[in-house]
Design a protein around this motif. Sequence first.
Motif, PDB file in Angstrom:
ATOM      1  N   ASP A  77       0.854  -1.184   0.000  1.00 19.89           N
ATOM      2  CA  ASP A  77       0.000   0.000   0.000  1.00 19.89           C
ATOM      3  C   ASP A  77       0.890   1.234   0.000  1.00 19.89           C
ATOM      4  O   ASP A  77       1.559   1.532   0.986  1.00 19.89           O
ATOM      5  CB  ASP A  77      -0.907  -0.024   1.239  1.00 19.89           C
ATOM      6  CG  ASP A  77      -2.007   1.030   1.186  1.00 19.89           C
ATOM      7  OD1 ASP A  77      -2.156   1.675   0.129  1.00 19.89           O
ATOM      8  OD2 ASP A  77      -2.721   1.199   2.188  1.00 19.89           O
ATOM      9  N   GLU A  78       0.927   1.945  -1.109  1.00 26.35           N
ATOM     10  CA  GLU A  78       1.748   3.158  -1.282  1.00 26.35           C
ATOM     11  C   GLU A  78       3.219   2.890  -0.935  1.00 26.35           C
ATOM     12  O   GLU A  78       3.810   3.569  -0.084  1.00 26.35           O
ATOM     13  CB  GLU A  78       1.208   4.303  -0.421  1.00 26.35           C
ATOM     14  CG  GLU A  78      -0.229   4.688  -0.710  1.00 26.35           C
ATOM     15  CD  GLU A  78      -0.417   5.395  -2.051  1.00 26.35           C
ATOM     16  OE1 GLU A  78       0.593   5.767  -2.667  1.00 26.35           O
ATOM     17  OE2 GLU A  78      -1.568   5.567  -2.465  1.00 26.35           O
ATOM     18  N   PRO A  79       3.864   1.938  -1.608  1.00 26.73           N
ATOM     19  CA  PRO A  79       5.224   1.548  -1.211  1.00 26.73           C
ATOM     20  C   PRO A  79       6.313   2.547  -1.542  1.00 26.73           C
ATOM     21  O   PRO A  79       7.402   2.471  -0.975  1.00 26.73           O
ATOM     22  CB  PRO A  79       5.450   0.247  -1.994  1.00 26.73           C
ATOM     23  CG  PRO A  79       4.606   0.398  -3.215  1.00 26.73           C
ATOM     24  CD  PRO A  79       3.372   1.134  -2.734  1.00 26.73           C
ATOM     25  N   VAL A  80       6.050   3.505  -2.450  1.00 32.10           N
ATOM     26  CA  VAL A  80       7.116   4.432  -2.846  1.00 32.10           C
ATOM     27  C   VAL A  80       7.081   5.742  -2.067  1.00 32.10           C
ATOM     28  O   VAL A  80       7.922   6.614  -2.285  1.00 32.10           O
ATOM     29  CB  VAL A  80       7.071   4.724  -4.363  1.00 32.10           C
ATOM     30  CG1 VAL A  80       7.261   3.451  -5.154  1.00 32.10           C
ATOM     31  CG2 VAL A  80       5.777   5.415  -4.759  1.00 32.10           C
ATOM     32  N   ASN A  81       6.137   5.889  -1.143  1.00 34.69           N
ATOM     33  CA  ASN A  81       6.115   7.107  -0.318  1.00 34.69           C
ATOM     34  C   ASN A  81       7.432   7.255   0.439  1.00 34.69           C
ATOM     35  O   ASN A  81       7.875   6.333   1.115  1.00 34.69           O
ATOM     36  CB  ASN A  81       4.962   7.047   0.692  1.00 34.69           C
ATOM     37  CG  ASN A  81       3.643   7.431   0.073  1.00 34.69           C
ATOM     38  OD1 ASN A  81       3.556   7.771  -1.097  1.00 34.69           O
ATOM     39  ND2 ASN A  81       2.582   7.374   0.871  1.00 34.69           N
TER      40      ASN A  81
END
Length: 313
Positions: free
Chosen positions: A152-156
């Motif tokens: 879930d949103e791993p590149v934040n």
Amino acid sequence: MIEAVSLTKRYGNTVAVDNLSFSVKPGKVTGFLGPNGAGKSTTMRMALGLDNPTSGQIRIDGKIYQDLKYPLRKVGALVDPRWVHPNRSARAHLAWMARSNRIQAKRIDEVLDAVGLTAVAGKRVGGFSLGMSQRLGIASALLGDPEILMFDEPVNGLDPEGILWIRNLMHRLADEGRTVFVSSHLLSEMALTASELVVIGRGKLISQSTTDEFVARASDDAVRVRSPHLQRLRGALTDAGATVHEVDDAIIVSGMDSANIGETAAAHNVVLHELSPQQGSLEQAFMQITGDSVQYHSDLDEAPGQVLASGTN
């Protein structure tokens, strides 16, 4: 494989997920997209047993998460990178997770090395940056060498090098035959990462298709045309019912395909230097297809200088 069947989640009078059904197959990176408040995180939490559905199910290889004997060996997930005791070291955090699922201790060093945290393995997690916390969360997901991965949103919080690294990691995991399911608001990154898409809005399924099919379905029939006789051609195309817009040294034609444009040019003795169909972007397709499902808006045009927001994700 991940399979949602008539999945519904209500919080009082609010329906967060509404009769949602989709499947995520192995061997591909599947992107999970939707506007803020669409129900993406809620769906992932239900898949991991963190929230209970009001009705329906979401199954991991045919079982609900609570029925998995050693869940970290079947599914690895990154949902909240800050969900770590701040006084634990990265190594200690992974060690208790490994013991809870009877994972060999040597696997800890393998995943620390894989995510680039070996040098800080003994440091307190509370002092980690968001990017380092993301890497630790990914290490946790990889710990059990699972067949299924959910991010879930791993590149934040990751820098460009880190974003490239996670993109290549997800491609490699999919190439190994694993199921990779990833949500992100960075549509340009999803266009490079995901070959399949599940798109939802207001808790309902909008689309499940390949990324190319999703973009193509939303793209207008537009053709870029260059010619030394643009004005003559423009008049002929307009008379034939096409819509024409000038862009630098070319025109963009919609409402007429390349073949008909070429025939019209030939009929009027117009030489063509370029005749190229225009491919839309994932961002354009997403905005077009999900426009009616946006729950939270800000409109600077109606109220200059003010941000009119009705909620957050």
